[in-house]
Design an enzyme around this catalytic site. Structure first.
Site, PDB file in Angstrom:
ATOM      1  N   HIS A  67      32.858  45.439  41.153  1.00 34.39           N
ATOM      2  CA  HIS A  67      33.438  44.100  41.344  1.00 34.39           C
ATOM      3  C   HIS A  67      34.949  44.139  41.132  1.00 34.39           C
ATOM      4  O   HIS A  67      35.733  43.635  41.963  1.00 34.39           O
ATOM      5  CB  HIS A  67      32.772  43.146  40.353  1.00 34.39           C
ATOM      6  CG  HIS A  67      33.259  41.735  40.429  1.00 34.39           C
ATOM      7  ND1 HIS A  67      32.504  40.702  40.947  1.00 34.39           N
ATOM      8  CD2 HIS A  67      34.444  41.165  40.038  1.00 34.39           C
ATOM      9  CE1 HIS A  67      33.195  39.576  40.884  1.00 34.39           C
ATOM     10  NE2 HIS A  67      34.366  39.822  40.322  1.00 34.39           N
ATOM     11  N   GLU A  68      35.370  44.758  40.027  1.00 39.18           N
ATOM     12  CA  GLU A  68      36.802  44.811  39.728  1.00 39.18           C
ATOM     13  C   GLU A  68      37.542  45.773  40.654  1.00 39.18           C
ATOM     14  O   GLU A  68      38.698  45.536  41.020  1.00 39.18           O
ATOM     15  CB  GLU A  68      37.022  45.219  38.266  1.00 39.18           C
ATOM     16  CG  GLU A  68      36.448  44.242  37.248  1.00 39.18           C
ATOM     17  CD  GLU A  68      37.007  42.838  37.416  1.00 39.18           C
ATOM     18  OE1 GLU A  68      38.176  42.705  37.825  1.00 39.18           O
ATOM     19  OE2 GLU A  68      36.262  41.872  37.156  1.00 39.18           O
ATOM     20  N   HIS A  71      38.657  44.009  43.769  1.00 43.40           N
ATOM     21  CA  HIS A  71      39.934  43.299  43.586  1.00 43.40           C
ATOM     22  C   HIS A  71      41.103  44.275  43.694  1.00 43.40           C
ATOM     23  O   HIS A  71      42.120  43.993  44.345  1.00 43.40           O
ATOM     24  CB  HIS A  71      39.972  42.628  42.209  1.00 43.40           C
ATOM     25  CG  HIS A  71      39.034  41.485  42.040  1.00 43.40           C
ATOM     26  ND1 HIS A  71      38.968  40.433  42.931  1.00 43.40           N
ATOM     27  CD2 HIS A  71      38.125  41.205  41.063  1.00 43.40           C
ATOM     28  CE1 HIS A  71      38.055  39.564  42.518  1.00 43.40           C
ATOM     29  NE2 HIS A  71      37.537  40.004  41.394  1.00 43.40           N
TER      30      HIS A  71
END
Length: 381
Positions: A67-68, A71
């Site tokens: 998820h990170e 980004h």
């Protein structure tokens, strides 16, 4: 974030684990191993439940990391440098050196994380469905289905339009594009964040009082974090607005007192005029005049008195590679979030590779309170 252990790099992005992630890992292992799996599928040896619980926890932490990383990858594609990713008890943080310059970039970076979580949820669901169709043991199917559900929940929760969640970033991008005012957009998104945070806190405590279960403490804790983070983000954005047009060179301390590399701690303390200085950390310079690190009074105070006469400054300094640096022409507003998340709360200011100043978080805070015409302190030639 203090208390972080570095794990290495993935796609050039530094990965770290905060000590608090051990709490999350323990809970993610314990809950299925002692609760979900034995209750839903009794009769297996205890070690099987624990092994699957550990595998589940590892998969979920890997999902948080993905998820990170989403980004971070999108940010780098938009020429935004990523300082690293840190996983901690309540999730993860991708640390960007600068803020997105326009609403479209903000939207793309913010949307990448929930999108990856949704994709992982679909993939885990597909794998579970395939295993079930092939006649795999029900326990194994459940072990895959649980991460599927958690990833979907992670995607939906992060999509809530409330800062500092990803959905809050999306909301800020929408408001920013609509109003053209970044400050108003941030204040709107953080107000929504505080509302969601208080809702989670209240519902969590109501759950504890009405149901008698401690499970409600978790949403209350998450809500409290959202409130604190949203409030801090709003304050930081107000500071950024007040610092508009201000450079690092206008707020830094010029030509700070330095510590010579190779000297002992005792020699430095004897020679430096510490009593009249505002700063409590000092750049360390090599014999050729280049900056190599920063030594703080806090680090020195941790040393035994007898060791100071034989310990070189280099042994207690924080190396340059672990410090924030800036140029005098850099924006003070862009430096602000980097200092807020740094360990030392200050940056060395370099010009043509040479030290010309030092700037701390408190320096920037004081500068934001002064009229713009009083912030100018000159720049090195």
């Amino acid at each position: 974030m203090k208390g972080t252990v570095r794990l290495g790099r993935i796609a050039g992005v530094r990965i770290g684990l905060h000590w608090s992630v051990a709490v999350t890992a323990a809970l993610l292992t314990l809950l299925p191993a002692r609760g979900l799996y034995p209750y839903a599928h009794p009769g297996y040896p205890t070690w099987v439940y624990w092994a699957l619980g550990l595998a589940t926890a590892t998969g979920l932490l890997a999902s948080l990391l993905a998820h990170e990383l989403a980004h971070a990858v999108v940010a780098r594609r938009h020429a935004i440098e990523v300082r690293g990713i840190t996983l901690w008890m309540l999730g993860g943080v991708a640390q960007l050196r600068t803020e997105p310059r326009d609403p479209r970039t903000e939207l793309r970076i913010a949307g990448a994380g929930p999108a990856i979580s949704a994709v992982l949820g679909v993939l885990f669901t597909g794998v579970a469905a395939g295993m079930n169709a092939l006649g795999a043991p029900d326990l194994a199917v459940t072990a895959v289905s649980w991460p599927a559900g958690i990833n979907v929940v992670l995607a939906v929760f992060n999509a809530l339009p409330a800062a500092p969640l990803d959905g809050g970033r999306v909301l800020r991008a929408f408001l920013w594009r609509r109003t053209g005012d970044r400050l108003r957009a941030t204040l709107g998104a953080t107000a929504a964040g505080r509302f969601v945070g208080w809702f989670l806190v209240l519902t969590g405590f109501v759950s504890v009082l009405a149901g008698g279960s401690a499970a409600g403490l978790w949403p209350a804790l998450v809500g409290w974090f959202i409130i604190a983070a949203a409030t801090a983000e709003a304050c930081q954005e107000r500071l950024r607005d007040q610092l508009a047009g201000t450079t690092v060179g206008e707020v830094m301390t010029l030509w700070p007192v330095t510590a010579p590399s190779g000297s002992t701690v005792a020699q430095f303390l004897a020679d430096a005029p510490l009593g009249r200085l505002r700063h409590s950390a000092f750049p360390v310079l090599a014999p050729d005049g280049s900056a190599v690190g920063l030594v703080s009074v806090t680090r020195i105070n941790r040393m035994p008195l007898k060791a100071r006469s034989t310990t070189p400054v280099d042994a207690v300094m924080r190396p340059l590679g672990n410090l924030e640096t800036a140029e005098p022409e850099d924006s003070a507003a862009d430096l602000l979030p980097r200092l807020s998340s740094s360990a030392e709360r200050r940056a060395l200011v370099l010009h043509a590779g040479r030290l010309v100043g030092i700037v701390s978080l408190s320096d920037i805070g004081r500068a934001a309170q002064r009229p713009a015409n009083l912030r100018h302190r000159g720049r090195p030639a």
